[in-house]
Design a protein around this motif. Structure first.
Motif, mmCIF file in Angstrom:
data_model
loop_
_atom_site.group_PDB
_atom_site.id
_atom_site.type_symbol
_atom_site.label_atom_id
_atom_site.label_comp_id
_atom_site.label_asym_id
_atom_site.label_seq_id
_atom_site.Cartn_x
_atom_site.Cartn_y
_atom_site.Cartn_z
ATOM 1 N N UNK A 187 0.844 -1.194 0.000
ATOM 2 C CA UNK A 187 0.000 0.000 0.000
ATOM 3 C C UNK A 187 0.881 1.245 0.000
ATOM 4 N N UNK A 188 1.872 1.253 0.877
ATOM 5 C CA UNK A 188 2.797 2.382 0.927
ATOM 6 C C UNK A 188 3.556 2.563 -0.373
ATOM 7 N N UNK A 189 3.992 1.451 -0.971
ATOM 8 C CA UNK A 189 4.725 1.522 -2.240
ATOM 9 C C UNK A 189 3.831 2.030 -3.369
ATOM 10 N N UNK A 232 -6.095 8.968 -2.655
ATOM 11 C CA UNK A 232 -7.423 8.770 -3.240
ATOM 12 C C UNK A 232 -7.351 7.843 -4.450
ATOM 13 N N UNK A 233 -6.350 8.057 -5.292
ATOM 14 C CA UNK A 233 -6.184 7.253 -6.500
ATOM 15 C C UNK A 233 -5.926 5.783 -6.158
ATOM 16 N N UNK A 234 -5.011 5.559 -5.229
ATOM 17 C CA UNK A 234 -4.630 4.191 -4.860
ATOM 18 C C UNK A 234 -5.752 3.497 -4.095
ATOM 19 N N UNK A 235 -6.405 4.230 -3.199
ATOM 20 C CA UNK A 235 -7.474 3.638 -2.396
ATOM 21 C C UNK A 235 -8.590 3.077 -3.252
ATOM 22 N N UNK A 236 -9.008 3.833 -4.256
ATOM 23 C CA UNK A 236 -10.081 3.377 -5.149
ATOM 24 C C UNK A 236 -9.658 2.130 -5.912
ATOM 25 N N UNK A 237 -8.450 2.138 -6.425
ATOM 26 C CA UNK A 237 -7.971 0.997 -7.217
ATOM 27 C C UNK A 237 -7.835 -0.259 -6.368
ATOM 28 N N UNK A 238 -7.380 -0.111 -5.135
ATOM 29 C CA UNK A 238 -7.196 -1.273 -4.262
ATOM 30 C C UNK A 238 -8.530 -1.922 -3.907
ATOM 31 N N UNK A 239 -9.554 -1.109 -3.692
ATOM 32 C CA UNK A 239 -10.872 -1.666 -3.374
ATOM 33 C C UNK A 239 -11.386 -2.494 -4.546
ATOM 34 N N UNK A 240 -11.256 -1.952 -5.752
ATOM 35 C CA UNK A 240 -11.713 -2.669 -6.946
ATOM 36 C C UNK A 240 -10.969 -3.995 -7.083
ATOM 37 N N UNK A 241 -9.656 -3.977 -6.906
ATOM 38 C CA UNK A 241 -8.862 -5.200 -7.048
ATOM 39 C C UNK A 241 -9.202 -6.224 -5.967
ATOM 40 N N UNK A 298 2.506 9.007 -6.276
ATOM 41 C CA UNK A 298 3.100 10.339 -6.069
ATOM 42 C C UNK A 298 4.094 10.667 -7.180
ATOM 43 N N UNK A 299 4.924 9.678 -7.536
ATOM 44 C CA UNK A 299 5.923 9.894 -8.590
ATOM 45 C C UNK A 299 5.245 10.192 -9.929
ATOM 46 N N UNK A 300 4.145 9.485 -10.212
ATOM 47 C CA UNK A 300 3.429 9.716 -11.478
ATOM 48 C C UNK A 300 2.793 11.106 -11.502
ATOM 49 N N UNK A 301 2.212 11.509 -10.374
ATOM 50 C CA UNK A 301 1.601 12.843 -10.305
ATOM 51 C C UNK A 301 2.665 13.919 -10.501
ATOM 52 N N UNK A 302 3.823 13.721 -9.882
ATOM 53 C CA UNK A 302 4.924 14.684 -10.048
ATOM 54 C C UNK A 302 5.386 14.746 -11.502
ATOM 55 N N UNK A 303 5.360 13.596 -12.180
ATOM 56 C CA UNK A 303 5.747 13.580 -13.597
ATOM 57 C C UNK A 303 4.747 14.370 -14.435
ATOM 58 N N UNK A 304 3.460 14.132 -14.197
ATOM 59 C CA UNK A 304 2.415 14.796 -14.982
ATOM 60 C C UNK A 304 2.389 16.292 -14.706
ATOM 61 N N UNK A 305 2.519 16.655 -13.428
ATOM 62 C CA UNK A 305 2.420 18.068 -13.038
ATOM 63 C C UNK A 305 3.780 18.753 -12.980
ATOM 64 N N UNK A 306 4.835 17.990 -13.329
ATOM 65 C CA UNK A 306 6.209 18.512 -13.366
ATOM 66 C C UNK A 306 6.620 19.133 -12.024
ATOM 67 N N UNK A 307 6.333 18.408 -10.955
ATOM 68 C CA UNK A 307 6.693 18.847 -9.607
ATOM 69 C C UNK A 307 8.049 18.271 -9.220
ATOM 70 N N UNK A 308 8.831 19.038 -8.476
ATOM 71 C CA UNK A 308 10.163 18.587 -8.074
ATOM 72 C C UNK A 308 10.198 18.076 -6.639
ATOM 73 N N UNK A 309 9.044 18.098 -5.983
ATOM 74 C CA UNK A 309 8.968 17.619 -4.604
ATOM 75 C C UNK A 309 7.550 17.138 -4.331
ATOM 76 N N UNK A 310 7.434 16.080 -3.546
ATOM 77 C CA UNK A 310 6.116 15.564 -3.170
ATOM 78 C C UNK A 310 5.609 16.374 -1.983
#
Length: 417
Positions: free
Chosen positions: A250-252, A280-289, A258-270
């Motif tokens: 879950x943590x991973x 929110x993104x991970x929680x929804x996907x984990x429930x479905x799986x 976070x890394x993907x969001x930083x890539x899309x939004x071009x952020x240099x820090x989380x």
């Protein structure tokens, strides 16, 4: 053209990651020195080696919640044992298979293929496939690991217990079985198999604590992220979230998101906003799986709840309300009839898995209370899951269409009144 490829490369690279950083956040990455699981690995190596060296049958149960290191520990133990057996000239084979999506016969075919036996995928009986496997075991010891064994589907009345029975009693064959299901042993009806899965050969994987999650995730972050990309305060929040289920995956997953969001939004820090979006993104996907990983009967219980909710908007539902819809769904799918007690057992399992929670609803003055059941998450996620499942999707579409027609008719009747 070079500028186009450069732009693509920039879009694929997260500014917070080191080169190949995502690899260290993967579930597949095996650390050289896994934290907090050294004892589990030593015990597993010892148990498997004894079976292989003395050519003993038997089963080792690796039991624990998702993301507690069971598959990782087996992989490390297997690598060590393969080197040790090669050095000692010990003639044996270690074979790993995953049961997800497999039937009892299908998994025997896969095992034979991995052992170099060209068995046909159809045409043999269950007994014939077992006989072929035992022939191989007559030449050298075979240790088989079946991961996610609780997901193995029966074929022509042959169940996982039939496989485990033979693995526990056939000379030259032993097995490690991995399960996330805390009720797996309790569900086994065959007393002979249940007695084999004793505590003496059960390795229990406890949930990771918050401190353990922090240490493991900190080590992965050191390898994956550039300096300063993840603060200790933010990592502490992620460790807190992961420690609730005790699931390091879950943590991973959150760190990967976070890394993907930083890539899309071009952020240099989380930052905290990035973390909130990732959770929110991970929680929804984990429930479905998690829902997709359930048995067909359990998924039909959840579908029954969902259809009742779509008809009435009731979030709290009684066993009787769920049963009426559940009975109808099973009949439409050609599945055997069940009793309301069977349904209660399935609901209890879903409560144990944290998908349902109980609510006490008053029946009126001096009439006591009644237990109702409610989802532990949004019905929207349940709808997403049933639409993706091959068993529930067709009946959901048909039933939902009928519900919409009912609503339309009710609306038209009210307009005419």
């Amino acid at each position: 053209m070079d500028s186009t490829f450069q732009e693509i490369e920039e879009n694929l690279t997260s500014p917070v990651l080191r080169p190949n950083g995502m690899m260290y956040l993967s579930d597949k990455y095996i650390p050289e020195k896994p934290l907090y699981r050294e004892g589990h690995i030593r015990e597993l190596v010892s148990e498997i080696y004894e079976m292989v060296e003395m050519n003993l049958p038997g089963i080792i149960l690796l039991e624990g919640p998702t993301g507690t290191g069971k598959t990782m520990c087996y992989s490390i133990a297997e690598s060590f044992l393969l080197r040790k057996m090669a050095n000692e000239g010990l003639d044996a084979k270690l074979v790993y298979v995953n049961a997800r999506g497999q039937t009892t016969t299908g998994i025997l075919v896969e095992l034979l293929h991995r052992l170099g036996v060209p068995a046909p995928r159809t045409g043999f009986s269950f007994g014939k496939y077992l006989s072929e496997l035992k022939k191989v075991a007559g030449n050298y010891h075979v240790h088989i690991c079946i991961d996610e064994v609780d997901t193995l589907k029966e074929y022509k009345n042959y169940r996982v217990t039939d496989i485990l029975y033979h693995f526990s009693r056939s000379e030259g064959i032993s097995a490690s079985v991995i399960t996330n299901d805390s009720l797996f042993v309790e569900k086994i009806m065959d007393a002979r198999v249940r007695s084999t899965l004793t505590l003496e050969k059960a390795i229990v994987f406890e949930k990771y604590t918050k401190e353990q999650c922090f240490d493991i995730l900190a080590e992965r972050c050191r390898l994956a992220f550039v300096d300063g990309a993840v603060s200790d305060e933010l990592l502490d929040e992620i460790a807190e979230i992961a420690s609730e289920p005790g699931d390091i995956r879950y943590g991973l997953e959150i760190l990967r998101a976070c890394a993907r969001i930083c890539r899309i939004e071009k952020l240099k820090k989380i930052d905290s906003d990035t973390l909130k979006k990732a959770v929110e993104m991970v929680g929804a996907n984990r429930i479905v799986l998690r829902i997709l990983a359930l048995s067909d009967s359990q998924k039909l219980v959840l579908l029954s709840y969902l259809l009742n909710y779509l008809r009435s908007s009731k979030l709290e539902q009684s066993v009787e309300e769920i049963f009426n819809t559940y009975f109808d769904l099973r009949e439409r799918l050609g599945k055997k009839a069940v009793t309301i007690n069977d349904l209660r057992n399935r609901i209890s399992e879903l409560v144990t898995y944290g998908l349902f929670k109980t609510e006490k609803i008053g029946k009126g003055p001096k009439k006591g209370v009644e237990t109702h059941y409610k989802l532990n998450f949004s019905p929207y996620y349940l709808a997403e899951a049933v639409k993706r499942d091959p068993v529930t999707a067709p009946v959901f579409r048909e039933s939902y269409g009928a519900i919409l027609e009912e609503r339309k008719k009710t609306f038209e009747d009210s307009m005419r009144a």
